[in-house]
Scaffold this active site. Structure first.
Site, mmCIF file in Angstrom:
data_model
loop_
_atom_site.group_PDB
_atom_site.id
_atom_site.type_symbol
_atom_site.label_atom_id
_atom_site.label_comp_id
_atom_site.label_asym_id
_atom_site.label_seq_id
_atom_site.Cartn_x
_atom_site.Cartn_y
_atom_site.Cartn_z
ATOM 1 C CE LYS A 1 -0.755 -0.179 5.042
ATOM 2 N NZ LYS A 1 0.028 1.004 5.390
ATOM 3 C CB THR A 2 3.974 2.277 1.771
ATOM 4 O OG1 THR A 2 3.429 2.013 3.064
ATOM 5 C CG2 THR A 2 4.827 3.534 1.835
ATOM 6 C CG ASP B 1 -1.156 4.190 5.281
ATOM 7 O OD1 ASP B 1 -1.898 3.263 4.913
ATOM 8 O OD2 ASP B 1 0.051 4.039 5.542
ATOM 9 C CD GLU B 2 -2.004 1.100 8.693
ATOM 10 O OE1 GLU B 2 -3.064 0.446 8.755
ATOM 11 O OE2 GLU B 2 -0.894 0.582 8.530
ATOM 12 C CD GLN C 1 -3.356 -5.382 8.395
ATOM 13 O OE1 GLN C 1 -2.309 -5.217 9.022
ATOM 14 N NE2 GLN C 1 -3.413 -5.212 7.077
ATOM 15 N NE ARG D 1 1.711 -7.541 11.122
ATOM 16 C CZ ARG D 1 1.391 -6.755 10.086
ATOM 17 N NH1 ARG D 1 2.196 -5.786 9.728
ATOM 18 N NH2 ARG D 1 0.286 -6.966 9.404
#
Length: 744
Positions: free
Chosen positions: A32-33, A219-220, A250, A602
């Protein structure tokens, strides 16, 4: 070759979709970044959007820094004009420009948790509240929750009428906010709250920033709370070029006020929005994703998506069970040592716990095995006493109305100004509705303070005035030197001569390095800017890449990745915790399941799950079943250690744990009107464990004595029994462990 050719099809669609609202559902490790950075580049280079018309908001300084560096590398000249920062940093910059319209001055202080707690304590004392009934922490949480939903003190007061406790909280909220205004200070929640208030009451200010930010990316987004949602909606309401990036799977920060509905219901607020899913994972192996997908699909409040990857199958996830949590930690330490011996680095490993308390045994065992480790979540650098003391001096110099900073250091180092004197000055200030520093400057008018003490206070005030003159020159490092020298703070530590004092001196030296680094790297350094930097630093932002195993909670691990991840404490009562299990709230259980999903994703190469048959909690031994989340994993994706005891599972899953593949139970995608599925509806009612009592019967426990059965819940191969014991109160336990005997 175009820079966009390296993106997959969905990523390119997200980059090229620049006009109108866009909901980008980005699974863990889906790049996504990378998409956001390319999207900024596309806007500037292809759409000819001015860099200063672009705003990208993240949740951590670490994420903002990474995005900023990648944008600079990709675009080069002009990229620095893009606004890439956190919610709080963005709001600070907006407020520094226009907060005077709300009656504050631009040099406002930002109160951290410790400052808030001390101010709340003063408010409770002035209201003569019993802190056993109304604790500082409870009041802080209530006020924070109100601000996160953009509820003002007056609105809270009005809504609380008729509710005794909430009326009491409302008075604390009103007084607390009044004291903040007097001190020209904002707490962290105020940074968002006051920005939204500014936009609401001053349309000209809102229009200025709407024109400035014509393209907004967040973001997020699944972690946003109520006031953050309002802030974004205000900014985006004119041009509606809003791109939110997130993953409902998430969303794990409900305890901080995050509302997963912000992402689930995005299309309700922006009906013309486009939805693009990023489901290809570039981080983990297929086996790790299969484990994560097996668990998360049991949630009903989620959008329909499934992570996949072109990476290798990878090794099967291992689940092991140990006699106790010491054996569990020892086994993990042993596994780390073996893998490191084969060529890995210690920094490749992370031990992720559900709670901070679980880390203690890992500290002990890693010490025995000579494994270097770092604990995330302990006392951070900026929370250490000596740093907080010096920062308080700098905050007071920057804002003479900062009462909490003044009260912290008026007698640090000791200069003979006691707490009684501080209270007298405070009473004088409150009577006249002036700042504490102003009251201290008028100490000769306070008749109850002796001349000798008044002389000491006057000397302190004069010293702060001198520091203020130095600060006006703009040299923060020089100001720091004067503070530690003229206050005697550094000399006191030198004279103390202990190892602890030496460590504190080293910390002060490191703080000086931070100041110099700030001045060298900022185009326009200022004391105000430096203090803002310090106030907005978080624990994970300080995570360094030393060659050491990282031990942290899953919440702290959000946004990070490690080749090898150990998820410990996979037990009912630990993960998920007893509070979640006993609450009966499906939303809470679904958040716990999302937390497992975050922890599992993770991992890049290997994922290890482990549980203990017993562990010491709060001085008592607990015997817990294996977590239902292990139960939910398709069996073909798990390698069960020989240590696993099938009787420790909560359902009939255990009966054929080593022989069959667990059937896949697909869940429907999220719909706004769907009813959440109860966990107890998903388990079988027929249980091989028999009980001869029912609700209302009197039973006896070998340790807790006699009691009355209040509730019996089938859990597959067992029952959860809630008993109100005559001498021990209400306790919940599994029938097979409790071995309750019916009293005739």
């Amino acid at each position: 070759m175009s820079i966009y050719d390296s993106l997959n099809q969905e990523q390119r669609e997200a980059v090229f979709c620049t006009d109108g609202p866009l909901l980008l559902l980005a699974g863990a490790g889906s790049g996504k970044t990378r998409v956001l950075v390319h999207r900024i580049a596309y806007l500037i280079e292809e759409k000819k959007v001015k860099p200063w018309n672009i705003m990208a908001i993240t949740f951590t300084n670490k994420a903002a820094k990474e995005m900023r560096e990648r944008v600079d590398d990709m675009i080069g000249y002009g990229a620095s004009d893009c606004w890439v920062s956190t919610f709080h940093s963005s709001c600070v910059r907006i407020l520094r420009r226009d907060i005077d319209k709300l009656g504050y001055s631009a040099n406002f202080s930002i109160y951290d948790t410790d400052d808030q707690k001390r101010l709340i304590k003063e408010v409770l004392k002035s209201l003569q509240y019993d802190t056993k009934q109304f604790s500082e922490r409870a009041m802080m949480n209530a006020i924070s929750a109100a601000k996160e939903q953009y509820i003002s003190p007056a609105e809270y007061m009005e809504d609380a009428v008729g509710d005794f406790r909430r009326e009491k909280i409302a008075k604390v909220y009103v007084n607390y906010q009044k004291q903040l205004e007097t001190a020209n200070a904002l707490d962290f929640d105020d940074l968002l709250y006051k920005t939204v208030e500014l936009f609401e009451h001053h349309p000209d200010v809102l229009e200025y920033w709407q024109e400035r930010f014509r393209y907004i990316m967040v973001d997020e987004y699944q972690d946003t709370n109520g006031v953050q949602f309002i802030f974004i909606k205000q900014l985006a309401s004119k041009y509606r070029n809003i791109c939110v990036v997130g993953d409902d799977d998430q969303s794990i920060y409900k305890f901080r006020g995050a509302d997963v509905r912000n992402i689930l219901e995005f299309e309700d607020f922006f009906p013309e929005s486009t939805v693009i899913k990023l489901e290809q994972n570039y981080r983990s192996t297929k086996n790790i994703l299969n484990v994560a997908n097996s668990v998360i699909r049991n949630n009903t409040a989620r959008m329909d998506k499934t992570l996949y990857t072109d990476n290798d199958e990878g090794e099967t996830t291992t689940f092991a069970q140990y006699q106790d949590n010491y054996k569990e930690a020892e086994a993990i330490a042993d596994e780390v040592s073996k893998i490191v011996a084969s060529g890995a680095n210690y920094k490749d490993f992370a031990v992720l716990n559900r709670t901070n308390a679980q880390s203690r045994v890992f500290e002990e065992k890693f010490g025995v095995y000579n494994i270097p480790y770092k604990i995330v979540g302990g006392v951070s650098f900026y929370s250490r006493m000596e740093i907080r003391d010096i920062v308080a001096y700098l905050k007071l110099v920057n804002n003479l109305s900062d009462d909490q900073a003044m009260k912290r250091i008026i007698n640090v180092p000791r200069r003979g100004i006691g707490q009684t004197t501080v209270e007298k000055i405070n009473e004088f200030a409150m009577e006249r509705e002036i700042a504490f520093f102003d009251a201290a400057s008028m100490v000769e008018e306070i008749s109850t303070i002796s001349k000798a003490t008044a002389k000491k206070i006057a000397a302190f005030v004069e010293m702060i005035d001198d520091f203020t003159e130095i600060a006006d020159k703009g040299d923060i490092a020089e100001l720091y030197d004067k503070v530690v020298e003229e206050t005697g703070y550094l000399n006191n530590l030198v004279l103390e001569g202990t190892e602890d004092a030496k460590d504190r001196i080293n910390n002060l030296e490191e703080f000086k390095s931070k100041i110099v680094d700030y001045e060298n790297n900022e185009a326009e350094p200022s004391l105000q800017g430096f203090l803002t930097d310090v106030a907005l630093i978080s624990e994970v932002d300080n995570l360094v890449s030393d060659d050491a195993v990282t031990v942290m909670t899953i919440h702290s691990a959000k946004g990070l990745e490690f080749p090898y991840v150990f998820l410990s404490g996979m037990e009912e009562g630990i993960f998920p915790g007893y509070m979640t299990i006993n609450s009966g709230n499906d939303d809470d259980m679904e958040e716990e399941r999302r937390l497992f999903y975050v922890g599992a994703t993770r991992a890049e190469k290997r994922l290890y799950l482990s549980a203990s048959k017993r562990r010491m909690v709060n001085g008592q031994q607990q015997f817990n079943k294996v977590s239902r989340f292990v139960d939910e994993i398709d069996r073909e994706y798990l390698n069960f250690s020989p240590t696993v005891d099938s009787s420790a599972f909560s359902s009939d899953f255990a009966a054929d744990i080593f022989t069959k593949t667990k059937p896949v139970a697909m869940k429907p995608a999220y719909t706004l009107k769907s009813e959440p599925k109860k966990y107890k509806d998903a388990v079988k009612d027929d249980s091989p464990f028999e009980i001869d009592y029912k609700v209302g019967d009197r039973v006896r426990h070998i340790k807790f004595g006699s009691g009355t059965v209040k509730e019996i819940t089938p859990t597959g191969s067992d029952y959860e029994v809630l008993v109100d014991y005559d001498l021990r109160g209400v306790r919940r336990s599994f029938a097979s462990f409790a071995k309750l005997k019916k009293e005739e």
